[in-house]
Design an enzyme around this catalytic site. Structure first.
Site, PDB file in Angstrom:
ATOM      1  CG  HIS A   1      -6.060  -8.333  -1.670  1.00  0.00           C
ATOM      2  ND1 HIS A   1      -6.488  -7.044  -1.459  1.00  0.00           N
ATOM      3  CD2 HIS A   1      -6.644  -9.099  -0.711  1.00  0.00           C
ATOM      4  CE1 HIS A   1      -7.295  -7.021  -0.404  1.00  0.00           C
ATOM      5  NE2 HIS A   1      -7.413  -8.254   0.058  1.00  0.00           N
TER       6      HIS A   1
ATOM      7  CD  GLU B   1      -9.883  -8.414   2.970  1.00  0.00           C
ATOM      8  OE1 GLU B   1     -10.396  -7.895   3.975  1.00  0.00           O
ATOM      9  OE2 GLU B   1      -8.929  -7.895   2.345  1.00  0.00           O
TER      10      GLU B   1
ATOM     11  NE  ARG C   1      -3.299  -2.901   0.311  1.00  0.00           N
ATOM     12  CZ  ARG C   1      -3.788  -3.701   1.245  1.00  0.00           C
ATOM     13  NH1 ARG C   1      -3.138  -3.883   2.399  1.00  0.00           N
ATOM     14  NH2 ARG C   1      -4.924  -4.339   1.041  1.00  0.00           N
TER      15      ARG C   1
ATOM     16  CG  ASP D   1      -2.932  -6.029  -1.300  1.00  0.00           C
ATOM     17  OD1 ASP D   1      -4.038  -5.852  -1.840  1.00  0.00           O
ATOM     18  OD2 ASP D   1      -2.801  -6.595  -0.207  1.00  0.00           O
TER      19      ASP D   1
END
Length: 619
Positions: free
Chosen positions: A274, A337, A168, A197
């Site tokens: 991701h 996720e 990130r 990611d």
């Protein structure tokens, strides 16, 4: 002659014994050690370091650890040399037999003759040296005395981990090494490196150059807290490209740096979710035609790689380059996720389900993971993933990192799988440290509330598991996700002092933990953080809590304290924000009730750093 020789021997032995005053035991908390060792005996005698220090070390591990001690003595203004001869040495390092077979165990003794550390292997010797450093002052002093101690120590858990997300926000190699130093100082032995990611790919893969040409960069970043944005017009961006990546040579350098500190680096290569950054460079791996761009929003994307043969070939090729860079046992594949919307729409996935007789699309991820795991096992590695990988079914050889509470970890341990407990509720260090959500006195963060005490309270051994099942709990890990953490200074603010609570959760048996005792010892760590110029979060004063107010008649008495040594407490009674010029707290405050007084107080450290305010309203 025999009597005379015997008398001289006895007199010599007596001269080496500490005096009665010196052998008087004192509380171990006086030493300020974090994490608390397994067994500590502390005495009020002290060994004064000579101007020139000799460190005895022979083996490679002994010499490696001696190098760290030598560097620390240099910081303290002492000249230190390393020799293989233990005679007349100030500090003796020895790899030798211990009662404990744990390679991370050690024994540390400080007495009239100096300091000696014995361990059965290099890790234990290194941890003994870290304890010795904590017994020394943090800065140079004219006279340096080390308290007499007898310490026998070993960790409660094998896996004592901390994760840094560099996807990130990218952090340079120099800071990653500094981060590893933070872990090493508190006996944390696993560095989980979250390298990929949606928002960025950070590892050079020579077979796929577009991963570092395209996937490693995003056009801009979101401004503000995404979770508070309700309308399209709320979403604003900084217009500044962000990115970066580590070359394979840089990764080798970081891994070697960690190895010298007996830290294992676990890489995370996210799959199948991701993965938008991958699709930005290689859209042919998607179920749905692109184009894609490296994601500028945080959170979860419906766009994930398709489980095609091309995708498997891609990840196998990537892992074939990643695996040689990381000599540790585990490779983390993420697995969290991963929405299945695109897979439900895909004819390719429908064909896989028919061929493999899979009735639930969620189970396709289990099939995907099993194929990746077979590849890893063939390369001598173990698969570890977030607890979502349980949903598709896992093999007995998979390791689970339980982040959505403990449920996944408990289920995995009952099945005989290895588990690392990492529940967000207690161990997500990107969560806030203020009870007020998105408090204006705190820097921007993802939300949640995770105070120091809650981190400290965690016990990785769930009471829902039997003692026999506890053996599958490898240990514990805290995670630092960086959506809202763009700078090294903010990393330090979120990490310290909570990482020290994590260290004690991971090292010290739960039965020996005591939060009040920990706070007393923790206070002695802040001068060490100051000496290293670490921008930790200064703890606010304690006592401004409605449960701590003592009411008697028309008066309310507030007693304020700080765990920071030699700190000042400054306060206001009119609700304004206190600073270093506000009223100085010197004694308990007796204040009138029934006036709705709003009291705010801050800690001011000896270095002039301010805490955020603690506050209370007296009704």
């Amino acid at each position: 002659m025999r009597k005379k020789a015997y008398l001289l021997l006895v007199l010599s032995w007596i001269s080496l014994l500490p005096t009665r005053a010196q052998t008087q035991e004192i509380p171990a908390s006086n030493l300020g050690l974090v994490p608390l060792p397994l067994e500590v005996k502390a005495y009020d005698g002290k060994f004064t370091l000579p101007a020139k220090i000799v460190i005895a070390a022979k083996t490679a591990d002994e010499q490696n650890v001696a190098g760290f001690l030598k560097d620390y003595f240099t910081v303290l203004g002492k000249v230190a040399t390393v020799t293989p001869d233990a005679n007349q040495a100030t500090v003796k390092l020895k790899i030798g037999a211990l009662t404990s077979k744990n390679p991370e165990a050690y024994q540390l003794t400080v007495d009239q003759s100096g300091a000696s550390i014995t361990a059965s292997a290099g890790p234990g010797l290194f941890y003994g040296a870290q304890t010795l450093m904590q017994l020394l002052p943090p800065t140079a002093q004219e006279t340096i005395a080390v308290p007499y101690v007898r310490i026998t120590d070993e960790p409660a858990f094998k896996w004592r981990g901390n994760m840094l997300d560099v996807a990130r926000h990218f952090f340079p190699v120099a800071f990653v090494k500094k981060y590893i130093d933070y872990l090493a100082a508190y006996k944390i032995n696993t560095f989980h490196w979250h390298l990929t990611d949606d928002q960025g790919w950070r590892v050079e893969i020579k077979k796929y150059p577009k991963l570092t040409q395209i996937s490693a960069f995003r056009n801009e970043s979101l401004v503000g807290a995404q979770q508070l944005m309700k309308k399209p017009e709320d979403y604003k961006y900084d217009g500044i490209p962000h990115g970066g990546f580590y070359t394979q040579e840089e990764i080798k350098d970081v891994v070697a740096y960690a190895q010298k500190r007996y830290i294992t680096v676990v890489p995370e290569i996210e799959m199948p979710g991701h993965s938008v950054a991958i699709l930005a460079a290689y859209p042919e791996l998607a179920c749905k035609p692109g184009p894609y761009q490296t994601r500028t929003l945080w959170g979860i994307s419906d766009d994930i790689v398709c489980p095609s043969e091309e995708t498997f070939q891609f990840f196998e090729n990537v892992l074939a380059e990643v695996i040689p860079l990381f000599p540790g046992k585990y490779v983390h594949i993420g697995g969290d996720e991963a929405p299945k919307d695109r897979w439900r729409e895909s004819n390719l996935v429908k064909g896989i389900m028919k061929k493999e007789k899979i009735k639930d699309v969620e189970k396709v991820q289990g099939w995907f993971n099993n194929r990746i795991e077979k590849f890893l096992l063939a390369k001598g590695k173990k698969l570890i993933g977030w607890d979502e990988i349980l949903e598709g079914g896992i093999s007995p050889k998979s390791t689970i990192m339980s982040w959505r509470g403990e449920k996944g970890g408990i289920e995995a341990a009952r099945h005989g799988n290895e588990v690392v407990m990492s529940p967000a509720s207690h161990l997500y260090l990107d969560y806030g440290q203020n009870p007020v959500p998105h408090s204006p006195v705190e820097p921007l963060m993802i939300g949640g509330y995770l105070p120091l005490e809650k981190v400290y309270s965690y016990n990785p051994l769930s009471s829902e598991l039997t003692p026999a099942q506890h053996k599958y709990i490898l240990g514990v890990q805290a995670n630092l996700w960086t959506e809202y953490i763009p700078t090294p200074e903010k990393v330090e603010y979120m990490l310290f002092p909570r990482i020290m609570a994590l260290a004690e959760v991971a090292w010290t048996p739960s039965a020996k933990k005591n939060y009040a005792d920990f706070q007393q010892r923790l206070g002695q760590q802040f001068p060490r953080l100051d000496a290293k110029n670490i921008k930790y979060r200064v703890p606010e004063p304690a006592g401004l809590d409605s449960t701590k107010i003592v009411k008697q008649g028309d008066k309310a008495t507030l007693t304020l304290t700080s765990i920071v040594p030699d700190a000042q407490i400054r306060y206001t009674l009119d609700g304004t924000m206190p600073n270093e010029t506000a009223d100085l707290y010197t004694k308990p405050l007796a204040l009138p009730v029934n006036r709705n007084l709003k009291i705010r107080a801050i800690t001011v450290t000896p270095k002039g750093r301010l805490s955020v305010p603690a506050e209370v309203v007296i009704p």
